[in-house]
Design an enzyme around this catalytic site. Structure first.
Site, PDB file in Angstrom:
ATOM      1  N   THR A  26       0.836  -1.194   0.000  1.00  0.00           N
ATOM      2  CA  THR A  26       0.000   0.000   0.000  1.00  0.00           C
ATOM      3  C   THR A  26       0.876   1.252   0.000  1.00  0.00           C
ATOM      4  O   THR A  26       1.758   1.383   0.841  1.00  0.00           O
ATOM      5  CB  THR A  26      -0.912  -0.028   1.250  1.00  0.00           C
ATOM      6  OG1 THR A  26      -1.821  -1.108   1.107  1.00  0.00           O
ATOM      7  CG2 THR A  26      -1.682   1.265   1.418  1.00  0.00           C
ATOM      8  N   HIS A 173      -6.864 -11.138  -2.210  1.00  0.00           N
ATOM      9  CA  HIS A 173      -6.253 -10.826  -0.906  1.00  0.00           C
ATOM     10  C   HIS A 173      -7.095 -11.477   0.200  1.00  0.00           C
ATOM     11  O   HIS A 173      -8.156 -10.974   0.565  1.00  0.00           O
ATOM     12  CB  HIS A 173      -6.210  -9.314  -0.728  1.00  0.00           C
ATOM     13  CG  HIS A 173      -5.353  -8.836   0.408  1.00  0.00           C
ATOM     14  ND1 HIS A 173      -4.834  -9.678   1.372  1.00  0.00           N
ATOM     15  CD2 HIS A 173      -4.913  -7.582   0.735  1.00  0.00           C
ATOM     16  CE1 HIS A 173      -4.114  -8.962   2.233  1.00  0.00           C
ATOM     17  NE2 HIS A 173      -4.150  -7.699   1.863  1.00  0.00           N
ATOM     18  N   ASN A 176      -3.837 -10.926   6.149  1.00  0.00           N
ATOM     19  CA  ASN A 176      -3.545  -9.700   6.908  1.00  0.00           C
ATOM     20  C   ASN A 176      -4.750  -9.045   7.578  1.00  0.00           C
ATOM     21  O   ASN A 176      -4.743  -7.836   7.818  1.00  0.00           O
ATOM     22  CB  ASN A 176      -2.820  -8.684   6.015  1.00  0.00           C
ATOM     23  CG  ASN A 176      -1.528  -9.247   5.451  1.00  0.00           C
ATOM     24  OD1 ASN A 176      -1.046 -10.280   5.919  1.00  0.00           O
ATOM     25  ND2 ASN A 176      -0.963  -8.602   4.446  1.00  0.00           N
ATOM     26  N   TYR A 178      -7.933  -8.620   6.508  1.00  0.00           N
ATOM     27  CA  TYR A 178      -8.967  -7.971   5.705  1.00  0.00           C
ATOM     28  C   TYR A 178     -10.151  -8.934   5.496  1.00  0.00           C
ATOM     29  O   TYR A 178     -10.168 -10.028   6.066  1.00  0.00           O
ATOM     30  CB  TYR A 178      -8.350  -7.409   4.416  1.00  0.00           C
ATOM     31  CG  TYR A 178      -7.297  -6.377   4.794  1.00  0.00           C
ATOM     32  CD1 TYR A 178      -7.689  -5.149   5.339  1.00  0.00           C
ATOM     33  CD2 TYR A 178      -5.942  -6.664   4.720  1.00  0.00           C
ATOM     34  CE1 TYR A 178      -6.743  -4.221   5.775  1.00  0.00           C
ATOM     35  CE2 TYR A 178      -4.988  -5.736   5.158  1.00  0.00           C
ATOM     36  CZ  TYR A 178      -5.400  -4.518   5.682  1.00  0.00           C
ATOM     37  OH  TYR A 178      -4.477  -3.611   6.136  1.00  0.00           O
ATOM     38  N   ASN A 233      -3.789  -6.375  12.535  1.00  0.00           N
ATOM     39  CA  ASN A 233      -5.222  -6.082  12.463  1.00  0.00           C
ATOM     40  C   ASN A 233      -6.032  -6.923  13.452  1.00  0.00           C
ATOM     41  O   ASN A 233      -7.190  -7.277  13.200  1.00  0.00           O
ATOM     42  CB  ASN A 233      -5.767  -6.229  11.034  1.00  0.00           C
ATOM     43  CG  ASN A 233      -5.378  -5.052  10.154  1.00  0.00           C
ATOM     44  OD1 ASN A 233      -5.238  -3.932  10.642  1.00  0.00           O
ATOM     45  ND2 ASN A 233      -5.179  -5.294   8.867  1.00  0.00           N
ATOM     46  N   GLY A 292      10.412 -11.283   5.223  1.00  0.00           N
ATOM     47  CA  GLY A 292      11.748 -11.160   5.796  1.00  0.00           C
ATOM     48  C   GLY A 292      12.838 -11.955   5.102  1.00  0.00           C
ATOM     49  O   GLY A 292      13.896 -12.187   5.683  1.00  0.00           O
TER      50      GLY A 292
HETATM   51  C1  PHB Z   1      -1.249  -1.449   5.348  1.00  0.00           C
HETATM   52  O1  PHB Z   1      -1.658  -0.466   4.710  1.00  0.00           O
HETATM   53  O2  PHB Z   1      -0.664  -1.330   6.433  1.00  0.00           O
HETATM   54  C2  PHB Z   1      -1.463  -2.798   4.795  1.00  0.00           C
HETATM   55  C3  PHB Z   1      -2.280  -2.958   3.700  1.00  0.00           C
HETATM   56  C4  PHB Z   1      -2.485  -4.226   3.185  1.00  0.00           C
HETATM   57  C5  PHB Z   1      -1.891  -5.314   3.776  1.00  0.00           C
HETATM   58  C6  PHB Z   1      -1.074  -5.166   4.858  1.00  0.00           C
HETATM   59  C7  PHB Z   1      -0.867  -3.896   5.374  1.00  0.00           C
HETATM   60  O3  PHB Z   1      -2.116  -6.537   3.295  1.00  0.00           O
END
Ligand code: PHB
Length: 354
Positions: A26, A173, A176, A178, A233, A292
């Site tokens: 992002t 996606h 993370n 979402y 998140n 990483g």
């Molecule tokens: C973020 O904007 O921090 C972000 C966005 C999408 C992701 C992970 C982090 O999959």
């Protein structure tokens, strides 16, 4: 002969020149959700990646969760993406767009005051990034079961728009924290209908979305990203190994091109461990490892066939010529955190080539 990061590989219909992937990141440089010429320059600079996966692009107005992220659902966005994709293709690159619905990781200010949607009305700890600064996450509205067909339709439509724009494929996606990840993990999914409870039920929406997208554009143009141990998140699950083994095998039955696994946590401590080798074993397509990796570990996971490709995030952000630098073992540029999210060309297209 042993393979390494610099070996060619076939991904669906694409013959990729190396196994180094630019991970989705992002960057918040798409005012009003419209991609810009500067974005074309940024991605084209990085076209020596075997594959670029763009930053997340919201699949609908409902999917938005951050300022100035691009969309991939209307004609104005599609024609702006066409320019970006042309720049990447002209530079010899291949590119998938990441299809993103943020779910509860959003804020009413993005939705004319309406609540963000989620599998269940569970407020995540933490704060949303809004146009008015950081604000506490709210308790989202639980989606009614009747609304889920429309969620599937949002992904299918966005995938068609992506192909219309000229993308080589799409990444769903499901990582993370979402929306799709919120359905997968039981910390955020408390539903008692056929989309919650058992692992099979929690995986249902992802499978419906992936099926619809594969049917719309062809499974060999589709990848899926998951993050089994990521606590970012405010995500938790009671049995991530069993859940993500099931995810990997259920996805495998649909034959998408790849499974992209965030193997680390981006925030907080994890009290669970997941053996990623089991996921790879359950999935027949390409396995992209992320999290990483440096040059040595990247070469090593490919040589041992623990992964087919390796995705690099921040190193690619700061080094447009990352594949060449890894190959030549050149020193890497230092990333500037202050310019990661939003702003102009500074910290975006002005990192030097070696
Ligand atoms: C973020 O904007 O921090 C972000 C966005 C999408 C992701 C992970 C982090 O999959």
């Amino acid at each position: 002969m042993k393979q390494d990061l610099f070996s060619e590989i076939q991904l669906g219909e694409l013959a990729l020149s190396n196994r180094i992937v630019m991970a989705p990141m992002t960057r918040n440089r798409a005012p009003n959700g419209i991609p810009t010429a500067l974005m074309g320059e940024y991605y084209a600079q990085r076209a020596t990646a075997g594959l670029i996966i763009t930053e997340g692009a919201q699949i609908s107005p409902q999917g938005v969760g951050y300022p100035a992220t691009p969309g991939i659902y209307n004609d104005e966005q599609v024609s702006a993406w066409q320019q970006v994709i042309d720049d990447i293709h002209t530079a010899g690159g291949a590119v998938f767009v990441q299809l993103w619905h943020c779910g509860r990781i959003s804020h009413p200010s993005f939705h004319d005051g309406a609540l963000p949607v989620a599998p269940s009305a569970v407020q995540p700890a933490g704060q949303a990034v809004t146009y008015a600064g950081m604000q506490d996450f709210v308790t989202p509205r639980a989606l009614a079961i009747e609304e889920l067909a429309n969620i599937v339709e949002q992904y299918r439509h966005a995938a068609e728009m992506a192909i219309k724009a000229g993308f080589d494929g799409v990444e769903i996606h499901s990582a993370n924290g979402y929306l799709l990840d919120q359905f997968l993990r039981d910390g955020s999914n408390r539903r008692t209908d056929s989309y919650g409870g058992s692992i099979e039920h929690r995986v249902r929406l992802l499978i419906e979305v992936t099926t619809a997208v594969c049917n719309a554009i062809g499974a060999n143009k589709v990848g899926v990203r998951i993050s089994p141990v990521n606590a970012f998140n405010d995500m938790q699950d009671s049995d991530p190994q069993a859940l993500f083994n099931h995810v990997a095998s259920a996805l495998s039955a649909l034959s998408p091109a790849y499974l992209h696994v965030v193997e680390v946590t981006m925030a907080g401590a994890i009290d669970t461990e997941v053996d990623m080798a089991q996921l790879r074993h359950h999935f027949d397509g390409r396995y992209i490892a992320n999290g990483g990796y440096d040059r040595a570990r990247g070469n090593s996971v490919i040589a041992t066939e623990a992964a087919d490709m390796v995705a690099y995030g921040v190193p690619f952000l700061a080094n447009p010529d990352l594949p060449n630098r890894l190959k030549q073992e050149t020193k890497l540029n230092t990333p500037d955190q202050a310019t990661f999210y939003g702003g102009d060309a500074h910290g975006y297209t002005d990192y030097p080539f070696a």
